[in-house]
Design a protein around this motif. Structure first.
Motif, mmCIF file in Angstrom:
data_model
loop_
_atom_site.group_PDB
_atom_site.id
_atom_site.type_symbol
_atom_site.label_atom_id
_atom_site.label_comp_id
_atom_site.label_asym_id
_atom_site.label_seq_id
_atom_site.Cartn_x
_atom_site.Cartn_y
_atom_site.Cartn_z
ATOM 1 N N UNK A 185 1.169 1.512 -4.524
ATOM 2 C CA UNK A 185 1.019 0.111 -4.117
ATOM 3 C C UNK A 185 0.211 -0.007 -2.816
ATOM 4 N N UNK A 186 -0.733 -0.946 -2.793
ATOM 5 C CA UNK A 186 -1.517 -1.161 -1.579
ATOM 6 C C UNK A 186 -2.800 -0.348 -1.534
ATOM 7 N N UNK A 187 -2.974 0.602 -2.448
ATOM 8 C CA UNK A 187 -4.202 1.393 -2.473
ATOM 9 C C UNK A 187 -4.937 1.156 -3.790
ATOM 10 N N UNK A 188 -6.262 1.338 -3.752
ATOM 11 C CA UNK A 188 -7.054 1.107 -4.957
ATOM 12 C C UNK A 188 -6.656 2.093 -6.049
ATOM 13 N N UNK A 193 9.851 5.927 1.277
ATOM 14 C CA UNK A 193 8.461 5.584 0.962
ATOM 15 C C UNK A 193 7.705 5.340 2.265
ATOM 16 N N UNK A 194 6.558 5.989 2.410
ATOM 17 C CA UNK A 194 5.756 5.807 3.622
ATOM 18 C C UNK A 194 4.422 5.208 3.221
ATOM 19 N N UNK A 195 4.066 4.099 3.832
ATOM 20 C CA UNK A 195 2.837 3.402 3.447
ATOM 21 C C UNK A 195 1.625 4.162 3.970
ATOM 22 N N UNK A 196 0.693 4.440 3.073
ATOM 23 C CA UNK A 196 -0.532 5.130 3.470
ATOM 24 C C UNK A 196 -1.584 4.107 3.874
ATOM 25 N N UNK A 197 -2.227 4.399 5.000
ATOM 26 C CA UNK A 197 -3.301 3.531 5.475
ATOM 27 C C UNK A 197 -4.496 3.656 4.520
ATOM 28 N N UNK A 198 -5.146 2.514 4.227
ATOM 29 C CA UNK A 198 -6.292 2.548 3.322
ATOM 30 C C UNK A 198 -7.495 3.168 4.036
ATOM 31 N N UNK A 199 -8.292 3.975 3.318
ATOM 32 C CA UNK A 199 -9.462 4.612 3.931
ATOM 33 C C UNK A 199 -10.744 3.998 3.375
#
Lengths: 436, 259
Positions: free
Chosen positions: B150-153, B232-238
């Motif tokens: 969730x939150x990433x492409x 769950x740890x949210x990954x920053x979008x690159x």
């Protein structure tokens, strides 16, 4: 020779000669392979008979990297010594290419110098009795086409076993794979190698293939590594160790930059020595040597200097990078990656190249070729911080050359590192001429 | 909080045939760019079981025949049991190239020799001799959206390159990594490609799988953090513009050549 055989041989030769003449007269291209292919179909053993036209001997040059440069240097040394020489066109190094070279002219010559493809080696050697066989190195290269290094090594070894003391084998002692395959042969084996710790790498590169003992499988120890797995190796377990070298780097000066060119120089010079050509004459011939296209070749273009380095596998690419970083000539760098048949359709190997050497590069890096985005991603992953490198990603090759020419300041050199078909393409655009 | 992960790389000198280390470089950079400390630990002949047990992720590349011969006994006897424990503990793993042959129960060679695998995945592999052509070429597969973060492409495609002589058949309980759209995958017959069991991915795609598939790289990182920190740890979008361009270029190339 049996009359029917003689007739077939004659017809095959006449067909080859006509095909060769026609292809040059009509500028059809591909003249480097198809005259031989036609003759081969008519008379499959033709090379055995043709090879008798060479008066003094055939020299075979084999290895993953450096075949063309070594062949060129060897021919230059022989010609300088007053001999006439026949050689195959660079890249036309399969059976059909070697046969085609006989049809360019029907004159008898003293020597033939043939560069031979790794996989064609075992198919070509049974037809000839070479005076000398040069074994340069074996690295991973186009696994989709060539298969594994060990498979090639096994084929080479069994081919070499059929020769006796009339053939001298000149082998790179710094490559453990070459050293093991040249053990206990009936032929005389002369080893060449570098003896120059100033070229030792500070640490081992990732792209190594033979760092485990080819005899017992133990990790080899290296007193020093020149590149990939070439160096002063030894096995601590079974005692297999670097052979004594007869010809070493202090004996000759390489006319070209780059550590790999020192190996090519030593290999060519060792052929000269085996043929008893004077050392001074050999060095003179080397000093006058000009590289083949795409092998450190220098071209003047729109007021700038362009230097092209064919870089077709991890080891070749690593050495190209090392050479341009060490050179006094500086400027933009072009990286061109294609995935056509001669390049290999699999481009995974770019991840074995240590592009991290360019992380601090201040010059523009222009990327192009059929697989421009694969190369762009590889470069993106060398960045410590995002958008750190001056990368330009240009799909169209002509536009990429324009971009590089604009990016180069006066007196700067544009360095082009390209896979095989990309090298031919870029050369065609720059010189306006087609080759091969 | 500052996160850190440790990736164990199986025999990096021996199991690294064709750009396999690309996966390690990609994982390492994608962690670094996000401020996650990423340590790579080579797992070799000398590595001890208790050290391997500390890994947060495992990676295995492909080996050439001789290299595989050098390491296979050590891998089976001295690494097999601890790898099994890692798998059961949901520690993520990525295995490329010949891995389906290595992780399965056995591999039948072309001349009928049965080589025992690690037996961690319910699958078997066979080589049908040189009469049957090798599977070589670009490959395109469709993956299930269970790999979506969730939150990433997310794209439901994976592009790769395969080069294998053996064919692999999955047991009934084992899910494939994806479904073949272009290429051969496990066997060229049942459209399955690779396998997934718990958080391990096995694929015939060799070389730098993660380079053009940033979504798979992030799935591995995300799972690794989740298992290690038990949340769950949210990954920053690159900025992955180039990576997706490379992915899209392959989609275009493969669909065009297919038609």
């Amino acid at each position: 020779m049996h009359l029917m055989k003689q007739l077939r041989y004659t017809i095959a030769c006449l067909s080859g000669l006509s095909a060769s003449f026609l292809s040059r007269f009509l500028k059809l291209g591909a003249g480097a392979t198809w005259p031989g292919e036609i003759a081969l179909r008519m008379y499959p053993q033709i090379l055995a008979t043709l090879s008798k036209r060479i008066r003094k001997g055939i020299i075979i040059i084999a290895g993953t990297n450096g075949k063309t440069t070594t062949s060129g240097m060897t021919s230059a040394i022989l010609r300088h010594a007053g001999y006439s020489v026949l050689h195959n066109t660079s890249g036309a190094n399969l059976l059909n290419g070697i046969i085609s070279s006989f049809f360019v002219s029907w004159r008898l010559v003293d020597f033939a110098v043939f560069e031979v493809d790794e996989n064609a080696f075992a198919k070509i050697l049974p037809f000839i009795h070479p005076k000398a066989i040069v074994l340069l190195n074996l690295f991973r290269d186009q696994l989709d086409r060539y298969g594994e290094v060990d498979t090639i090594a096994a084929f080479w070894r069994s081919s070499l076993q059929s020769f006796d003391d009339k053939t001298t084998i000149l082998a790179n002692g710094d490559d453990p794979t070459i050293a093991v395959m040249t053990e206990k042969l009936r032929s005389r084996v002369v080893y060449f190698g570098l003896e120059d710790p100033k070229y030792y790498l500070p640490k081992m590169q990732h792209a190594t293939d033979s760092i485990y003992c080819p005899k017992c499988g133990t990790r080899l120890t290296f007193g020093g590594v020149y590149f990939s797995h070439l160096g002063k190796w030894a096995c601590g377990a079974c005692g297999f160790t670097h052979p004594d070298v007869l010809i070493q780097s202090s004996d000759y000066t390489s006319p070209l930059e780059g550590v790999y060119n020192i190996y090519d120089t030593l290999a060519a010079a060792s052929v000269g020595e085996v043929l008893r050509i004077d050392k001074g004459e050999i060095q003179q011939a080397l000093d006058q040597f000009t590289p083949a296209f795409g092998r450190m070749e220098s071209i003047a273009y729109q007021g700038k200097t362009i230097r092209i380095l064919l870089s077709k596998n991890p080891t070749g690419f690593n050495e190209s990078l090392r050479t341009i970083l060490a050179s006094s000539q500086k400027g933009p760098i072009m990286l061109l990656l294609n995935d056509r048949i001669p390049d290999g359709t699999d481009v995974s190997w770019i991840w074995d190249v240590d592009f991290e050497q360019l992380t601090e590069c201040a010059y523009p890096i222009i990327i192009s070729g059929d697989r421009v985005y694969d190369m762009a991603v590889r470069m993106a992953y060398i960045e410590k911080k995002k958008k750190q490198l001056p990368l330009q990603v240009v799909e169209n090759l002509s536009s990429a050359i324009v971009a590089a020419t604009e990016a180069a300041k006066e007196n700067e050199t544009i360095w082009i590192l390209a896979t095989y078909s990309a090298m031919l393409d870029v050369r065609k655009i720059i010189t306006g001429k087609k080759i091969l | 909080m500052k996160y850190s992960i440790t990736i164990g790389w199986l025999y990096p000198e021996l199991m690294s045939t064709y750009g396999d280390r690309g996966n390690i470089l990609v994982l390492q950079k994608r962690c670094e760019w996000r401020g996650i400390t990423c340590t790579i630990v080579p797992i070799d002949f000398q590595s001890k079981e208790e050290d391997i047990a500390k890994m947060d992720m495992i990676f295995g590349g492909g080996a050439q025949d001789r290299q595989q011969g050098i390491l296979i006994d050590d891998l089976r006897k001295r690494k097999g049991p601890v790898l099994k424990k890692l798998l059961e503990r949901n520690i993520p793993g990525l295995f490329v190239c010949g891995s389906p042959q290595l992780l399965g129960s056995f591999y039948m060679t072309g001349d009928g020799k049965k080589l025992e695998g690690l037996g961690l995945f319910d699958m078997e592999s066979r080589h049908f001799g040189n009469g049957k052509p090798r599977c070589i070429g670009n490959m395109l597969i469709r993956i299930p959206n269970t790999f979506e973060i969730p939150g990433l492409r997310f794209l439901d495609t994976v592009v790769g390159f395969e080069n294998h002589g053996g064919r692999t058949y999955l047991g009934t309980g084992l899910t494939p990594f994806g479904t073949v759209l272009v290429g051969n995958g496990n066997n060229g017959e049942d459209t399955t490609e690779g396998a997934r069991y718990k958080n391990w991915i096995a694929t015939y795609s060799h070389g730098p799988l993660l380079a053009k598939n940033p979504h798979i790289a992030d799935w591995l990182i995300s799972k690794t953090l989740e298992v290690k920190y038990k949340k769950k740890i949210k990954l920053q979008e690159l900025d992955d513009v180039l990576m997706w361009q490379a992915h899209d270029a392959m989609l275009k190339k493969l669909y065009v050549t297919k038609e």
